[in-house]
Design an enzyme around this catalytic site. Structure first.
Site, PDB file in Angstrom:
ATOM      1  N   GLN B 350       1.079  -1.115   0.040  1.00  0.00           N
ATOM      2  CA  GLN B 350      -0.093   0.064   0.211  1.00  0.00           C
ATOM      3  C   GLN B 350       0.881   1.156   0.137  1.00  0.00           C
ATOM      4  O   GLN B 350       2.040   1.061   0.649  1.00  0.00           O
ATOM      5  CB  GLN B 350      -0.936  -0.136   1.146  1.00  0.00           C
ATOM      6  CG  GLN B 350      -2.013   0.680   1.232  1.00  0.00           C
ATOM      7  CD  GLN B 350      -3.460  -0.109   0.771  1.00  0.00           C
ATOM      8  OE1 GLN B 350      -3.598  -0.865   1.119  1.00  0.00           O
ATOM      9  NE2 GLN B 350      -4.067   0.727  -0.431  1.00  0.00           N
ATOM     10  N   THR B 520      -1.242  -3.062   7.139  1.00  0.00           N
ATOM     11  CA  THR B 520      -0.968  -4.575   7.074  1.00  0.00           C
ATOM     12  C   THR B 520      -1.459  -5.205   5.782  1.00  0.00           C
ATOM     13  O   THR B 520      -1.650  -6.286   5.652  1.00  0.00           O
ATOM     14  CB  THR B 520      -1.502  -5.156   8.371  1.00  0.00           C
ATOM     15  OG1 THR B 520      -0.954  -4.286   9.439  1.00  0.00           O
ATOM     16  CG2 THR B 520      -1.150  -6.669   8.374  1.00  0.00           C
ATOM     17  N   HIS B 521      -1.725  -4.247   4.839  1.00  0.00           N
ATOM     18  CA  HIS B 521      -2.310  -4.633   3.519  1.00  0.00           C
ATOM     19  C   HIS B 521      -1.200  -5.247   2.495  1.00  0.00           C
ATOM     20  O   HIS B 521      -0.785  -4.585   1.799  1.00  0.00           O
ATOM     21  CB  HIS B 521      -2.998  -3.406   2.996  1.00  0.00           C
ATOM     22  CG  HIS B 521      -4.094  -2.948   3.979  1.00  0.00           C
ATOM     23  ND1 HIS B 521      -4.336  -1.645   3.932  1.00  0.00           N
ATOM     24  CD2 HIS B 521      -4.796  -3.385   5.163  1.00  0.00           C
ATOM     25  CE1 HIS B 521      -5.396  -1.418   4.928  1.00  0.00           C
ATOM     26  NE2 HIS B 521      -5.600  -2.500   5.522  1.00  0.00           N
ATOM     27  N   LEU B 522      -0.891  -6.377   2.642  1.00  0.00           N
ATOM     28  CA  LEU B 522       0.111  -7.041   1.991  1.00  0.00           C
ATOM     29  C   LEU B 522      -0.397  -7.751   0.986  1.00  0.00           C
ATOM     30  O   LEU B 522      -1.464  -8.493   1.240  1.00  0.00           O
ATOM     31  CB  LEU B 522       1.334  -7.605   2.638  1.00  0.00           C
ATOM     32  CG  LEU B 522       1.858  -7.303   4.006  1.00  0.00           C
ATOM     33  CD1 LEU B 522       2.302  -7.916   4.767  1.00  0.00           C
ATOM     34  CD2 LEU B 522       2.824  -6.049   3.160  1.00  0.00           C
TER      35      LEU B 522
END
Lengths: 246, 594
Positions: B350, B520-522
């Site tokens: 992100q 935490t947007h992997l």
């Protein structure tokens, strides 16, 4: 603005000797206590303030010499001043000492398998094999040695302005300690001081919720249904997990 | 020697959102299902008990609910020329641990997807020409359309109890002047609940965005605006904006989680078993390597256990899914030199930018008030809602005020130039803690040939298996986009007329910083698509190579979205489950012929 140009600091150095600790008093811990704060001119900080309600906290990790350092350092990082009480009054030294006996301080929450590359770029995050307990022990010893060489005094024996000067050097990483990077030591000292000033009192810091009261954080109230949309100061004082009210 | 457990119809690895959704769907289909969760049992009681949960130090500062990196972490390097180093303390991202996974401690921003982002490469080539996309940018189409996914978005919102305002429902405009998003795609139904209230910060953003000429809307939030019972009979109470949301268990039953919204319906079922403290180390394949026989895990006592199953669902966090595929030999590992291979490919993140505005004491933003999913946003620069042609970058960004609750240890912030300690720090912290607005540009992140995942050659986990290695850095396109978004968002901040502004964006030459939290947007690493040469999974999230392995999660995204991923993760999981129920179980085998 540099600290030297700060007129308020000059004012404090000349005039501040006693501060009424209203917020502590209002918890019922000690009715009309006036808590002495060190006179900036004369003022070695030898011992932590004694809470009105009981005996002084006895450290379990820090030695007497280290304890004097921790008290003298946190008193400068968050000083008692015209804004109100500071880290000493909030019990920050007790908080830090108690933290030294948690898994955090022995690095048990971190991935600590080698090989280590302590010279890695800062954006690679934590790469040291040191853990907080060691960082305090080594950092305090190295700083004391520096104070002895430069001022022929312990850190706690220095006046406030000189203590600030030493802390600024640590913050900038100027002293080249062999045992621990000065910047690393300082960053733990500052981070843990702020934790101890703002944590819930169950952890030993933020006594009387003075940190929360200073900034207007209501603690464990955790129900703001009727306040969401308002442009108004929230009116209720802080409460702690144990139900104390500020 | 492993202990061998009685064979089941389906074994699910990980019990976060995707594991819970799959467990519900597959038990509804009559299968015997075992879910293996490597962390402990967790639930509202006792992990979210009030007032014990209102403890910033224990939860977000000491990271109580996050992955235990003392046992396993990832290694990170910026390029193939660097030596990867372990992420020794969690920083940039915070995966979960235990029952509920990251779905227990998330915030609750619950979007769908902008339809063009599902066909990212095709859309950009059609509108801007093939040469517009940089050569080393490996963006792809998902292989599924918004229209196909719409019923599953709708159902997921009903399961989550999502609060929000539709713009159109079945083509009828319903959201004008009520906080609807004019850029949102059409919907088959309203949100289950009306939008949450707007904090004063969000109101300031709304007003400023209107003044600048943008189109503000209410964030869709999986925090309840009122009481709600979901299709599974799970009950939720209205969110009270306690401010302890992201990083915490919701004590109010107001934030959607696998624990609150799905687990209660699974618990009584005779054909479901949840086994916590079961750390899966590999998927076992038969001699043909085209079929899985089950998984092997380490239990709480350290024993190796084999669980046989006809169907294996990898429902762990994004990078754990990829690591398990690499450890098990499912799919060909990606090679950045040749661009061949698929597992580990298209790892994306992100692209965040943040602006903080500081006000006088007559502006009471009361930042301790908050809910993880609430807020006001604009989509004027998201997806392809503006002409990218003159700007020369790919990707868009929603921008918002999402006041989730700022707590004093980590959540105080002062105007630029304020000292970090001493009386001046103390004064500023007292002056600004309840008088500031933080806004984010939550930028999409694209995939590149050089950003990928593989196994680390040096570092191992507590069980002796290689750690996953991330090779990742910001590319020119990312910096360009970030600077553009920061400039646009800066106009909104300036329109609020604050005393001071802090701008936290990317500069040319900046490297990925592993220690400062971003999101935490992997995404990616086990991506879905239409061609087995360029994707690990087909459009139903089924492995092209091992047909009884399905891999739901953001690991399937070929690139990052402008929006938060959880809504699309949930919809894709329901979409995949439908294909398993209606097609795969009748005739087990590849659902798409390669």
């Amino acid at each position: 603005m540099s600290e030297q140009d700060n007129p308020r600091r000059e004012f404090l150095r000349k005039t501040l000797t006693l501060i009424p600790v209203v917020t502590v008093a209002s918890t019922g811990l000690g009715g009309s206590v006036l808590m002495a704060t060190p006179d900036a001119q004369a003022a070695p900080v030898a011992a932590p303030p004694v809470a009105a309600s009981g005996p002084a906290y006895e450290p379990t990790y820090f030695t007497a010499e280290e304890w004097a350092f921790v008290n003298a350092a946190v008193a400068r990082l968050i000083p008692a001043d015209e804004q109100g009480p500071g880290a000493l009054e909030a019990g920050v030294p007790e908080y830090i000492d108690r933290q030294m006996n948690t898994p955090y301080a022995s690095g048990a929450l971190w991935f600590m398998q080698g090989p280590f590359n302590a010279d890695a770029a800062p954006e690679m995050g934590w790469q040291s094999k040191l853990v907080p307990k060691q960082i305090y022990r080594l950092g305090i010893a190295a700083t004391e040695e520096l104070c002895k060489k430069a001022y022929n005094s312990t850190f706690a024996g220095l006046d406030s302005a000189t203590r600030d000067e030493v802390l600024k050097q640590l913050e900038a990483g100027t002293p080249k300690f062999d045992s621990v990077p000065a910047k690393m030591f300082f960053s733990f000292l500052l981070q843990n001081t702020k934790e101890g000033f703002f944590c819930d009192p169950i952890h030993g810091g933020n006594k009387g919720m003075i940190g929360w009261t200073m900034i207007g954080f209501p603690g464990a109230r955790a129900d703001f249904m009727d306040w969401v949309e308002r442009n108004e100061q929230y009116p209720f004082p802080a409460v702690s997990i144990r139900g104390e009210r500020a | 020697m492993s202990t061998v457990m009685k064979k089941v119809d389906a074994v699910i690895v990980g019990f976060g959102w995707t594991g819970a959704i799959m467990a519900k769907e597959l038990t509804e289909a009559g299968l015997n299902v075992v879910a293996l969760e490597r962390g402990p049992m967790q639930d509202t009681y006792p992990d979210g008990n009030y007032p014990q949960v209102i403890d910033e130090l224990t939860y977000s500062v000491r990271k109580k609910l996050f992955q235990d990196v003392s046992k396993e972490t990832v290694t990170i390097r910026h390029s193939v020329n660097d030596v990867a180093l372990p992420n020794r303390q969690l920083g940039a991202f915070l995966p979960g641990n235990g029952v509920g996974g990251a779905g227990l401690h998330w915030s609750g921003v619950h979007f769908r997807v902008d339809p063009i982002e599902l066909r990212m490469r095709s859309h950009y080539e059609e509108r801007y020409g093939k040469n517009f996309i940089p050569k080393d940018m490996t963006i792809q189409d998902f292989g599924v359309s918004y229209e196909e996914l719409e019923p599953f978005f709708d159902y997921a919102e009903k399961v989550f109890g999502t609060s929000g305002q539709a713009w159109t429902v079945n083509g009828q405009r319903v959201g004008e002047g009520k906080g609807g998003n004019p850029y949102a795609p059409d919907r088959s139904d309203h949100f289950p609940l009306v939008s949450q209230k707007n904090t004063y910060s969000a109101q300031l953003f709304q007003k400023a965005a209107n003044e600048v000429g943008y189109k503000p809307y209410n964030l869709p939030s999986a925090n309840t605006s009122g009481p709600y019972t979901n299709p599974y009979g799970a009950q939720m109470g209205p969110c009270n904006f306690c401010g302890f949301c992201s990083g915490y268990v919701c004590y109010m039953y107001s934030k959607a989680s696998p624990n609150v919204n799905i687990l209660p319906a699974l618990k009584p079922l005779p054909n479901f078993e949840l086994r916590p403290n079961a750390h899966v180390i590999r998927v076992n394949l038969d001699s043909t390597k085209t079929k899985a026989t089950g998984v092997t895990y380490i239990d709480a006592l350290g024993r190796e256990i084999e669980q046989q199953a006809d169907l294996v669902i990898l429902g762990a966090f994004q990078f754990h899914n990829v690591r398990l595929m690499l450890l098990s030999g499912i799919g060909k590992p990606y090679d950045p030199k040749t661009g061949e291979g698929v597992v580990g490919k298209n790892f994306a993140y992100q692209n965040m930018g943040t602006i903080k505005a500081y006000f006088d004491k007559d502006v009471h933003t009361n930042n301790f008030i908050g809910a993880g999913g609430n807020g006001v946003a604009i989509d004027d620069f998201n997806a392809d809602n503006f002409d990218h042609g003159p700007h020369g970058f790919v990707g868009g960004s929603p921008m918002w005020v999402n006041q989730a609750g700022s707590r004093p240890i980590a959540g105080t912030s002062n105007p630029p130039g304020t000292p970090a300690w001493g009386s001046a720090w103390k004064r500023a912290t007292a002056d600004y803690y309840t008088h500031q607005v933080s806004m984010d540009a939550h930028g999409a992140h694209q995939s590149y040939r050089g950003n990928y995942l593989d196994l680390d050659p040096v570092y191992r986990d507590a069980y002796g298996q290689p750690l996953l290695r991330m090779t990742f850095d910001w590319q020119e396109n990312d910096i360009k986009m970030n600077r553009f978004m920061m400039e646009k968002m800066g106009k909104i901040a300036e329109a609020m007329n604050p005393k001071a502004i802090a701008r936290i964006g990317k500069q040319v030459g900046d490297h990925f910083n592993t220690s400062s939290y971003q999101t935490t947007h992997l995404n990616g690493g086990a991506i879905m698509g239409t061609n087995p040469k360029t994707s690990a999974l087909n459009r139903y999230l089924q492995s092209w190579d091992v047909h009884n392995v399905f891999v739901p999660g953001a690991s399937a995204f070929p690139q990052g979205l402008g929006y938060n991923p959880t809504g699309l993760v949930a919809a894709l999981t329901y979409w995949s489950a439908r294909a398993i129920r209606e097609q795969y179980l009748k005739n087990p085998g590849p659902l798409v012929q390669a």
